[in-house]
Design an enzyme around this catalytic site. Structure first.
Site, PDB file in Angstrom:
ATOM      1  N   ASP A 105      -1.079  -6.085  -0.018  1.00  0.00           N
ATOM      2  CA  ASP A 105      -1.456  -5.398   1.223  1.00  0.00           C
ATOM      3  C   ASP A 105      -2.957  -5.168   1.276  1.00  0.00           C
ATOM      4  O   ASP A 105      -3.548  -4.667   0.312  1.00  0.00           O
ATOM      5  CB  ASP A 105      -0.785  -4.011   1.273  1.00  0.00           C
ATOM      6  CG  ASP A 105       0.414  -3.982   2.185  1.00  0.00           C
ATOM      7  OD1 ASP A 105       0.453  -4.767   3.153  1.00  0.00           O
ATOM      8  OD2 ASP A 105       1.322  -3.179   1.928  1.00  0.00           O
TER       9      ASP A 105
ATOM     10  N   LYS B 138      -1.500  -9.328   3.059  1.00  0.00           N
ATOM     11  CA  LYS B 138      -0.733  -8.891   4.232  1.00  0.00           C
ATOM     12  C   LYS B 138      -1.593  -7.932   5.049  1.00  0.00           C
ATOM     13  O   LYS B 138      -2.297  -7.095   4.483  1.00  0.00           O
ATOM     14  CB  LYS B 138       0.572  -8.210   3.803  1.00  0.00           C
ATOM     15  CG  LYS B 138       1.367  -7.596   4.961  1.00  0.00           C
ATOM     16  CD  LYS B 138       2.821  -7.340   4.605  1.00  0.00           C
ATOM     17  CE  LYS B 138       3.087  -6.042   3.909  1.00  0.00           C
ATOM     18  NZ  LYS B 138       2.725  -4.820   4.659  1.00  0.00           N
TER      19      LYS B 138
ATOM     20  N   GLU C 123       9.175  -4.087  10.483  1.00  0.00           N
ATOM     21  CA  GLU C 123       9.600  -2.792   9.932  1.00  0.00           C
ATOM     22  C   GLU C 123      10.189  -1.901  11.013  1.00  0.00           C
ATOM     23  O   GLU C 123       9.564  -1.666  12.053  1.00  0.00           O
ATOM     24  CB  GLU C 123       8.402  -2.107   9.252  1.00  0.00           C
ATOM     25  CG  GLU C 123       8.780  -0.761   8.627  1.00  0.00           C
ATOM     26  CD  GLU C 123       7.778  -0.244   7.605  1.00  0.00           C
ATOM     27  OE1 GLU C 123       6.810  -0.966   7.279  1.00  0.00           O
ATOM     28  OE2 GLU C 123       7.973   0.892   7.141  1.00  0.00           O
TER      29      GLU C 123
ATOM     30  N   GLU D 216      -1.461  -5.404   8.734  1.00  0.00           N
ATOM     31  CA  GLU D 216      -0.621  -4.785   9.765  1.00  0.00           C
ATOM     32  C   GLU D 216      -1.229  -5.006  11.149  1.00  0.00           C
ATOM     33  O   GLU D 216      -2.439  -4.837  11.326  1.00  0.00           O
ATOM     34  CB  GLU D 216      -0.494  -3.271   9.505  1.00  0.00           C
ATOM     35  CG  GLU D 216       0.257  -2.953   8.229  1.00  0.00           C
ATOM     36  CD  GLU D 216       0.439  -1.456   8.019  1.00  0.00           C
ATOM     37  OE1 GLU D 216       0.065  -0.658   8.908  1.00  0.00           O
ATOM     38  OE2 GLU D 216       0.960  -1.083   6.956  1.00  0.00           O
TER      39      GLU D 216
ATOM     40  N   ASP E  81       0.834  -1.208   0.000  1.00  0.00           N
ATOM     41  CA  ASP E  81       0.000   0.000   0.000  1.00  0.00           C
ATOM     42  C   ASP E  81       0.871   1.262   0.000  1.00  0.00           C
ATOM     43  O   ASP E  81       0.357   2.374   0.001  1.00  0.00           O
ATOM     44  CB  ASP E  81      -1.015  -0.007   1.150  1.00  0.00           C
ATOM     45  CG  ASP E  81      -0.365  -0.084   2.517  1.00  0.00           C
ATOM     46  OD1 ASP E  81       0.875  -0.175   2.600  1.00  0.00           O
ATOM     47  OD2 ASP E  81      -1.120  -0.059   3.523  1.00  0.00           O
ATOM     48  N   SER E  82       2.216   1.054  -0.066  1.00  0.00           N
ATOM     49  CA  SER E  82       3.109   2.182  -0.342  1.00  0.00           C
ATOM     50  C   SER E  82       2.793   2.758  -1.718  1.00  0.00           C
ATOM     51  O   SER E  82       3.249   3.852  -2.054  1.00  0.00           O
ATOM     52  CB  SER E  82       4.575   1.745  -0.264  1.00  0.00           C
ATOM     53  OG  SER E  82       4.784   0.561  -1.015  1.00  0.00           O
TER      54      SER E  82
END
Ligand code: KIV
Length: 254
Positions: free
Chosen positions: A73, A103, A172, A105, A34-35
């Site tokens: 993501d 993925k 991260e 978070e 999602d960057s």
């Protein structure tokens, strides 16, 4: 690969052309991160990107890949708070894009969503440490888990994600010593970004490692190219050629 001691090479991909080159170069995993919200869409954070946009990126990446594992993501707001919504979001990603895994978070706070998605047979990668979707809670992108309490919570979260059935976890921006301890304790692979060398693999944002964003230079980022310079020179050259009537030549005309 972890059992064999073979390091896992991961980079992000958001479109067909980059995915094709990355796959041919031998990347083990391509992360449709999602960057994309930052580096493709120009947002300040990863918060605004939508599920439809992530599915579009993932669909293009899938078309360019012959062998790498493709992880997508789940964007902010598509899995936090409701495991039912998490399942629906993950199912859409898998059905519409053809990717292999998702993925999410977070640890304990999203564990119900992680379990629900896993129960549908969808592989899940975890993500702990600096979790950019929570940037407004943290207030900064500084190193995480430097204090003992947060470090212990991270270890608990990692074990919880492993027990739930996650196949890997991204760590991260945490101290290298903590990442090494987690990598030793867990049997699933840990993929680091700013987490030192003692993990099982590394991930970087492709546009950052190619030098496309000169303003972004955290300590963990190694630049493997200066694409900003290469592209600027090519574009300037093209403009000059067009203005001076040097392009196209007779050979480039029909
Ligand atoms: O969105 C992303 O690119 C990521 C990586 C930085 C791990 O989550």
């Amino acid at each position: 690969m972890k059992a064999r001691g073979e390091k896992i090479a991961v980079l992000t991909a958001y479109d067909f052309s980059f995915a094709r080159v990355l796959d041919a170069a031998g990347l083990d995993v391509l992360l449709v991160g999602d960057s994309a919200s930052n580096v493709i869409h120009g947002h300040e954070t990863s918060v605004p990107i939508t599920l439809d946009q992530m599915i579009d990126h993932a669909t293009a990446v899938v078309r360019g890949v012959k062998r790498a594992l493709i992880v997508v993501d789940m964007p902010f707001g598509t899995y936090q708070g409701s495991s039912e919504i998490a399942l629906q979001s993950a199912v859409r990603i898998m059905k519409e894009s053809g990717a292999h895994a998702v993925k999410m978070e977070g640890g304990e706070v999203v564990i119900e969503s992680v379990r629900r998605v896993l129960s549908a047979g969808i592989p899940v990668m975890g993500h702990l440490g600096l979790t950019p979707q929570s940037i407004y809670k943290f207030g900064s992108y500084t190193v995480r888990a430097t204090e003992q309490e947060e470090a212990e919570r991270l270890m608990r979260d990692a074990l919880l994600l492993q027990e739930a059935g996650c196949f890997a976890i991204v760590l991260e921006k945490i101290p290298a010593r903590l990442a090494a301890r987690v990598a030793k304790r867990l049997t699933i692979p840990l993929i680091g970004i700013g987490a030192g060398a003692a993990v099982d693999g590394q991930v970087l944002v492709t546009y950052d490692m190619l030098g496309l964003n000169q303003e972004f230079s955290p300590r963990f980022l190694r630049r493997y190219a200066d694409l900003d310079k290469v592209m600027s020179e090519a574009f300037r050259h093209y403009v000059a050629d067009v203005k001076a009537d040097r392009f196209p030549s007779d050979d480039e005309s029909y």
